[in-house]
Structures are given as structure tokens and as C-alpha cells.
Enzyme design. Sequence first.
Site, mmCIF file in Angstrom:
data_model
loop_
_atom_site.group_PDB
_atom_site.id
_atom_site.type_symbol
_atom_site.label_atom_id
_atom_site.label_comp_id
_atom_site.label_asym_id
_atom_site.label_seq_id
_atom_site.Cartn_x
_atom_site.Cartn_y
_atom_site.Cartn_z
ATOM 1 N N ASP A 187 0.939 -1.283 -0.200
ATOM 2 C CA ASP A 187 0.077 0.006 -0.203
ATOM 3 C C ASP A 187 0.604 0.947 0.034
ATOM 4 O O ASP A 187 1.461 1.464 0.829
ATOM 5 C CB ASP A 187 -0.819 0.536 1.086
ATOM 6 C CG ASP A 187 -2.317 0.989 1.051
ATOM 7 O OD1 ASP A 187 -2.224 1.940 0.279
ATOM 8 O OD2 ASP A 187 -3.125 1.152 1.651
ATOM 9 N N HIS A 192 0.327 7.954 3.671
ATOM 10 C CA HIS A 192 1.351 7.125 5.254
ATOM 11 C C HIS A 192 2.538 7.637 5.479
ATOM 12 O O HIS A 192 2.951 7.231 6.202
ATOM 13 C CB HIS A 192 1.126 5.672 5.357
ATOM 14 C CG HIS A 192 -0.779 4.920 4.908
ATOM 15 N ND1 HIS A 192 -1.874 4.850 5.597
ATOM 16 C CD2 HIS A 192 -1.455 4.744 4.275
ATOM 17 C CE1 HIS A 192 -2.836 5.019 5.346
ATOM 18 N NE2 HIS A 192 -2.526 4.547 3.730
ATOM 19 N N ILE A 207 -0.851 9.557 8.974
ATOM 20 C CA ILE A 207 -1.232 8.372 9.663
ATOM 21 C C ILE A 207 -1.309 7.132 9.202
ATOM 22 O O ILE A 207 -0.340 6.525 7.991
ATOM 23 C CB ILE A 207 -3.205 8.915 9.285
ATOM 24 C CG1 ILE A 207 -3.400 8.335 7.877
ATOM 25 C CG2 ILE A 207 -3.016 10.024 9.687
ATOM 26 C CD1 ILE A 207 -4.960 8.323 8.064
ATOM 27 N N GLY A 210 -5.146 1.318 8.115
ATOM 28 C CA GLY A 210 -5.609 0.901 8.510
ATOM 29 C C GLY A 210 -5.644 -0.802 8.772
ATOM 30 O O GLY A 210 -6.204 -1.254 10.428
#
Length: 284
Positions: A187, A192, A207, A210
Amino acid sequence: MPIDAAKALAAEPRSTTITWGHKDVQLYHLGLGAGRPATDPDELRYTLESKLHVLPSFATVAGAGMGVVGGLSAPGIDVDLAAVLHGGQSITVHRPVPVHGEATSTSKVAAVHDKGKAAVLVLRTEAADADGPLWTSDAQIYVRGEGGFGGERGPSTRAELPDRDPDHVVERPVREEQALLYRLSGDWNPLHADPDFAKLAGFERPILHGLCTYGMTLKAVVDTLLDGDVTRVRSYATRFTGIVFPGETLRIRMWPAPGRVQVTVTAVERDDAPVLADTVVALN
């Protein structure tokens, strides 16, 4: 309208061959924070090739997680990626995931739900090898501004928690560099990693993925309640309710019951801000 539900649901599934080996599994586990302490026998199950087992949530990154990407490019789906949120994730494993594998991964749009101001796409990926089915993975993708087309609202995923304190509460720190390591499993979203991109997206800093929180949580359940036995996990579902910043601490609350474990996850440093809800691990 950018989403044509009938066309998306009628589209032929897309198939591709995916492969993985022990390096992919080890990298994924390290991205979840495995290997602390490095010589702990319980951690070596995640990091040492001679002792390796595979956490079932690895299915979300096997083959670089291309099933979701394929679903978003399906016929009838034309959405602005800036309006897309990962709303939930579920995995059902049909047998233990092997350390080395080659499988056919087939992805399709399994459902399109109308939530009024948004649409929810259920993107289903099924993997099978020469011995049969391996796993089924459903990603619930929330697309802002694409509802109101007259479709079904879809089922509720709310899981009522037991009316008692959790039986187990564990805390798992998120390392400062953890998102940088986790993204190597496939990803590459700059949200991120790139502070400037994160600010454009409305966040003070990058961040955590998830799905990294998702994997960390399953590892905590397996280690705390299942004595590290990944084969006991039959399925695992969650709803993403909030963000995590690298450097924070996850507080994971567990309510075990016959055949299942219910879980909630919060961010300790932000007054237990919700991170994962409606989380259930079903057991063999």
C-alpha cells in the site's frame, strides 16, 4: 452517475495469479510490530523462517492487495479516489494460509449499498490454489457523495458488546516508523508517509494504514487468547471508526465467548478515541 450499480454487479470477475513466500510473510509481520523482543520464542513464530506461521490477515496484502484496486476499476465504477474511505474489512480463511503459495485471486463487486449521502461498495476477493479455496476477503469501501441512487441500504454490521468489563485489555505501541515499514507490503498511498500529502488530506501528519491496525489487533488476539495458534481463526471482521498516528498506543479490549471473540480498539493518547469497532474474530 459515476457508479452504475447494475453494471458493476453484472461485470465478469477479474482473475490474476498471485505468489508469495516467506519474505513477504515476514515483512508483513514486521510491519505489524512483530519481533519485539527479537528472541522471544512467541515472536519467532512471526519472524524466523524455520518456525514461521502466517497470520490470516496476511490475505489483505498477498499479491500486494490488488483485489481492492481491481474492484475500484471495475465496469460501472468511476469514482474520485479522494472521496473513497475504507469503511470495513472481513476475511474468512478456508484453511491455513501457507508460508509459500501461488493462487488465483478473483475479484468482483459483490454488492453496492445506498447510504443516502454515500455509496458502499463491497469488493470481494477470493483466492484458491491447486488444493482448493484459501480465503475470501471483503473490503467495504465508503464513497462519499455517491449515494441516493435508490439502492438497498444493506445490512447493519453493529455488534452489541457484552454488558460487562472486558476480560482482557492489552496495549500495543505503534512505532514511529511502522507505517513506512508496513507500506512495503504493497500500500504505497503517500498519506502514510508524506507529511505534505497528509496535510493536503486534512491530517496534521501521516497516519497509520487501517489494515495495519487490523493486523496488529488480530495478532494481539491470537497471542493473548489462542496461545499463538493462527489455525484457530476462522474469520475476522471489523469496522474502521478512526485514525491512528505512528507513535501512538493501541488499547485493545477483548470479550471472549464460545466460538468467538469481540474486540474494540482505541487510541490511548487521544482519550481512547475509537479506532476499530464491531470487531469479531470467529474461532474454529
